[in-house]
Scaffold this active site. Structure first.
Site, short mmCIF file in Angstrom:
data_model
loop_
_atom_site.label_atom_id
_atom_site.label_comp_id
_atom_site.label_asym_id
_atom_site.label_seq_id
_atom_site.Cartn_x
_atom_site.Cartn_y
_atom_site.Cartn_z
N HIS A 42 1.00 -1.19 0.03
CA HIS A 42 0.08 -0.26 0.04
C HIS A 42 0.91 1.34 0.15
O HIS A 42 2.10 1.32 -0.23
CB HIS A 42 -1.03 -0.23 1.05
CG HIS A 42 -1.46 -1.34 1.25
ND1 HIS A 42 -2.74 -1.89 0.38
CD2 HIS A 42 -1.60 -2.61 2.14
CE1 HIS A 42 -2.99 -3.25 0.50
NE2 HIS A 42 -2.14 -3.43 1.76
N HIS A 52 2.79 -7.03 4.58
CA HIS A 52 1.69 -6.51 4.74
C HIS A 52 1.24 -6.96 6.11
O HIS A 52 1.99 -7.51 6.83
CB HIS A 52 0.70 -7.49 3.63
CG HIS A 52 0.83 -7.17 2.49
ND1 HIS A 52 -0.04 -6.24 2.03
CD2 HIS A 52 1.28 -7.22 1.42
CE1 HIS A 52 0.24 -5.65 0.64
NE2 HIS A 52 1.17 -6.77 0.38
N GLU A 81 -2.09 -0.01 8.16
CA GLU A 81 -0.99 -1.10 7.67
C GLU A 81 0.13 -0.33 6.85
O GLU A 81 1.30 -0.80 6.69
CB GLU A 81 -1.68 -1.99 6.78
CG GLU A 81 -1.12 -2.98 5.96
CD GLU A 81 -1.88 -3.92 5.09
OE1 GLU A 81 -1.14 -4.65 4.55
OE2 GLU A 81 -3.17 -3.58 4.97
N GLU A 128 1.92 -11.77 5.64
CA GLU A 128 1.14 -11.03 6.60
C GLU A 128 1.42 -11.20 7.85
O GLU A 128 1.47 -12.37 8.61
CB GLU A 128 -0.35 -11.45 6.13
CG GLU A 128 -0.93 -11.56 4.97
CD GLU A 128 -1.51 -10.08 4.80
OE1 GLU A 128 -1.48 -9.40 5.74
OE2 GLU A 128 -2.13 -9.88 3.56
#
Length: 334
Positions: free
Chosen positions: A124, A216, A161, A298
């Site tokens: 992101h 992430h 995040e 993650e």
């Protein structure tokens, strides 16, 4: 980042916990066996924030179980970027990042990873929420089209995040440069949004990276805890052809998973991966379009309060960066 897309490959049928750990032990590299043993010893809860295993965190310089004391674990759960708990600064200026995210970072000099190129892909972008039209634009990922990017998730207290991923990326860059690697970031909050997922893959491809890791944190439901590493499935469609990277990407992912457990003391996901911490996906453009070994990790679930307390801790993020980096070092050194 939540993963429930149409290409999700469900894990195999659930077996007993002891058999799951046996499978995980067999799959992971020998250097990670100590981490899994520690995990079993503490019942795999991860509720202690990795205090049991974190004190045995290995030095990145060898990728083995040689000891190096981690940062103090007495961190403040609300810490976002400052590091009163012993973590290192995360701002771009302090880390000396270049304006071009695809360019090399500081001179790598000498070390066991001299000549190796590592691309870190911080998921992101902190500015994505201001550019919804741009990030909602569809891009081709080979199998179908997906959004250019998303805003990512956040903790209930608003820790984004995108901020987490950049902080971990900065810490990883420093650790890997110490080993002589040339480290490139796909973005460093130096652009208003993105890059799009196809461009993120292209940055690693153009760099001829020896390893790429996309960082992430998940946005799953409360009670869903732990990390998981996402591996590319075998895809041959349109612009996507992952057949050559499936094998080496799995090896990279296994080594990262094993070292992440060992250094952080945290258990694999209790909601995907059937206890192995490994999930294969065919619907992620960042993997589908890669021509070099690449995985996603993650690091935990931002929507669970216990995981969020770890993700917002600078000391724990240092452990996470160390675990991921040691997995990369182990992979690159064979």
């Amino acid at each position: 980042m939540s993963y429930t897309g149409p290409g999700f490959e469900p894990p195999p049928s659930r077996r007993s916990r002891s058999r799951l750990l046996t499978v995980a032990l067999a799959a992971l590299v020998p250097g990670a066996l100590l981490g899994w043993a520690v995990y079993a010893a503490v019942s795999g809860s991860g509720d202690d924030g990795g205090a049991a295993a974190g004190s045995a965190g290995a030095s990145v310089s060898s990728g083995s179980a040689s000891s190096r004391a981690p940062s103090s674990a007495g961190s403040s759960p609300s810490d976002e970027s400052g590091d009163p708990d012993g973590g290192k600064p995360s701002d771009s200026a302090a880390s000396g990042s270049p304006s071009d995210p695809a360019s090399s970072s500081a001179s790598s000099g000498s070390g066991p990873l001299k000549g190796k190129v590592v691309v870190i892909d911080p998921g992101h972008n902190p500015g994505n929420f201001r550019h919804t039209a741009e990030i909602n634009r569809q891009v081709d990922i080979g199998t179908n089209s997906k959004e250019c990017d998303t805003t990512g998730t956040s903790t209930d207290d608003g820790y984004a995040e995108a901020k987490f991923t950049l902080d971990v990326a900065h810490r990883m860059r420093e650790l890997l440069e110490e080993q002589g690697a040339t480290v490139k970031l796909t973005q460093d909050a130096d652009r208003p949004f993105g890059p799009c997922i196809d461009e993120r893959a292209e940055i690693g491809n153009k760099a001829k990276a020896d390893a790429v890791v996309s960082i992430h944190a998940d946005g799953s439901g409360t009670g869903n805890r732990g990390f998981h590493v996402i591996l590319p499935g075998s895809v041959h469609s349109g612009a996507a052809d992952t057949r050559a990277i499936v094998g080496p990407s799995r090896e990279l992912g296994e080594r990262i998973a094993g070292n992440f457990v060992r250094v952080t003391g945290n258990a694999p996901s209790n909601y995907v991966g059937d206890g192995t911490g490994l999930v294969t996906r065919k619907d992620l453009g960042g993997l589908n379009l890669s021509t070099v070994p690449k995985v996603f990790i993650e690091c935990g679930n931002m929507r669970d309060s216990k995981d969020a307390a770890l993700l917002t801790s600078g000391a724990w993020r240092q452990k996470a960066a160390q675990g991921i980096s040691e997995g990369i070092v182990s992979f690159l050194r064979g």
